[in-house]
Scaffold this motif. Structure first.
Motif, PDB file in Angstrom:
ATOM      1  N   LEU A   1       0.830  -1.198   0.000  1.00 25.03           N
ATOM      2  CA  LEU A   1       0.000   0.000   0.000  1.00 25.03           C
ATOM      3  C   LEU A   1       0.870   1.255   0.000  1.00 25.03           C
ATOM      4  CD1 LEU A   1      -2.619  -1.098   2.675  1.00 25.03           C
ATOM      5  CD2 LEU A   1      -2.911  -1.101   0.187  1.00 25.03           C
ATOM      6  N   LYS A   2       0.620   2.123  -0.961  1.00 26.16           N
ATOM      7  CA  LYS A   2       1.372   3.369  -1.086  1.00 26.16           C
ATOM      8  C   LYS A   2       1.032   4.299   0.075  1.00 26.16           C
ATOM      9  CE  LYS A   2       2.093   7.177  -4.284  1.00 26.16           C
ATOM     10  NZ  LYS A   2       1.644   7.812  -5.525  1.00 26.16           N
ATOM     11  N   TYR A   3       2.025   4.997   0.583  1.00 25.31           N
ATOM     12  CA  TYR A   3       1.804   5.963   1.660  1.00 25.31           C
ATOM     13  C   TYR A   3       1.265   7.261   1.058  1.00 25.31           C
ATOM     14  CZ  TYR A   3       2.794   9.288   5.399  1.00 25.31           C
ATOM     15  OH  TYR A   3       2.682  10.270   6.342  1.00 25.31           O
ATOM     16  N   ASP A   4      -0.054   7.364   1.015  1.00 23.31           N
ATOM     17  CA  ASP A   4      -0.739   8.556   0.493  1.00 23.31           C
ATOM     18  C   ASP A   4      -2.151   8.536   1.059  1.00 23.31           C
ATOM     19  OD1 ASP A   4      -2.118  10.514  -0.914  1.00 23.31           O
ATOM     20  OD2 ASP A   4      -1.382   9.886  -2.877  1.00 23.31           O
ATOM     21  N   HIS A   5      -2.372   9.291   2.123  1.00 18.16           N
ATOM     22  CA  HIS A   5      -3.668   9.279   2.812  1.00 18.16           C
ATOM     23  C   HIS A   5      -4.840   9.529   1.877  1.00 18.16           C
ATOM     24  CE1 HIS A   5      -1.352  10.592   6.681  1.00 18.16           C
ATOM     25  NE2 HIS A   5      -1.211   9.307   6.427  1.00 18.16           N
ATOM     26  N   SER A   6      -4.648  10.359   0.869  1.00 17.97           N
ATOM     27  CA  SER A   6      -5.770  10.716  -0.015  1.00 17.97           C
ATOM     28  C   SER A   6      -6.287   9.522  -0.820  1.00 17.97           C
ATOM     29  CB  SER A   6      -5.363  11.852  -0.957  1.00 17.97           C
ATOM     30  OG  SER A   6      -4.385  11.401  -1.887  1.00 17.97           O
ATOM     31  N   LEU A   7      -5.511   8.464  -0.925  1.00 18.11           N
ATOM     32  CA  LEU A   7      -5.958   7.267  -1.647  1.00 18.11           C
ATOM     33  C   LEU A   7      -6.961   6.443  -0.842  1.00 18.11           C
ATOM     34  CD1 LEU A   7      -2.567   5.975  -3.108  1.00 18.11           C
ATOM     35  CD2 LEU A   7      -4.399   7.190  -4.323  1.00 18.11           C
ATOM     36  N   TYR A   8      -6.934   6.579   0.476  1.00 15.69           N
ATOM     37  CA  TYR A   8      -7.697   5.685   1.343  1.00 15.69           C
ATOM     38  C   TYR A   8      -8.771   6.377   2.184  1.00 15.69           C
ATOM     39  CZ  TYR A   8      -3.299   3.408   0.281  1.00 15.69           C
ATOM     40  OH  TYR A   8      -2.202   2.927  -0.374  1.00 15.69           O
ATOM     41  N   PHE A   9      -8.592   7.693   2.419  1.00 14.70           N
ATOM     42  CA  PHE A   9      -9.450   8.394   3.369  1.00 14.70           C
ATOM     43  C   PHE A   9     -10.198   9.547   2.719  1.00 14.70           C
ATOM     44  CE2 PHE A   9      -5.963   6.487   5.672  1.00 14.70           C
ATOM     45  CZ  PHE A   9      -6.640   5.777   6.649  1.00 14.70           C
ATOM     46  N   ALA A  10     -11.494   9.641   3.042  1.00 11.86           N
ATOM     47  CA  ALA A  10     -12.307  10.763   2.586  1.00 11.86           C
ATOM     48  C   ALA A  10     -11.892  12.006   3.380  1.00 11.86           C
ATOM     49  CB  ALA A  10     -13.788  10.454   2.807  1.00 11.86           C
ATOM     50  N   SER A  11     -12.012  13.128   2.741  1.00 11.70           N
ATOM     51  CA  SER A  11     -11.662  14.390   3.389  1.00 11.70           C
ATOM     52  C   SER A  11     -12.728  14.774   4.409  1.00 11.70           C
ATOM     53  CB  SER A  11     -11.534  15.475   2.322  1.00 11.70           C
ATOM     54  OG  SER A  11     -11.236  16.699   2.931  1.00 11.70           O
TER      55      SER A  11
END
Length: 131
Positions: free
Chosen positions: A30-40
């Motif tokens: 899993l790539k470290y990029d919060h925007s890929l997994y979490f809604a704003s």
């Protein structure tokens, strides 16, 4: 290096648990990029993973979380809300929703996680300091 999470147990206090190496291998994809997994969410704060203490660690939930996070990153399902935590003593936070997600982030080697600090009705502070 063993990947470990802190878990609160009402009878034994805070203890550490080693994450299954198979889960670690899957999570490391899993790539470290919060925007890929979490809604704003405007209430989101980014907290260091080493300040999070899990409420539980269910193996089935943890295994499912890897697949769900990968699907969210690929746009196949909606991204999840940030992890919900309750503030505890000494700068620590107890996870009340998103325990498996926090475990996967730890297994993946991430340093932090998007969270929303909530007040839990009737919550009690941790019985001991978290190590």
């Amino acid at each position: 290096m063993a990947h470990r999470v802190k878990i609160y147990n009402e009878t034994q206090g805070v203890e550490e648990k080693t994450i299954d190496p198979l889960i670690v291998r899957a999570a490391e994809e899993l790539k470290y990029d919060h925007s890929l997994y979490f809604a704003s969410d405007p209430a989101t704060v980014v907290l260091p993973l080493d300040h999070l203490i899990l409420s539980r660690a269910r193996e089935k939930g943890i295994r499912n979380a890897v697949a769900l996070m990968a699907k969210a990153a690929d746009g196949k399902i909606e991204r999840r809300k940030p992890v919900e935590v309750v503030a505890e003593s000494m700068g620590y936070f107890r996870v009340v929703d998103g325990n498996s997600t926090a475990t996967i982030a730890t297994a993946a080697g991430w340093i932090d996680l998007p969270c929303i600090v909530v007040e839990e009705e009737g919550s009690e502070p941790l019985a001991q300091s978290p190590m």
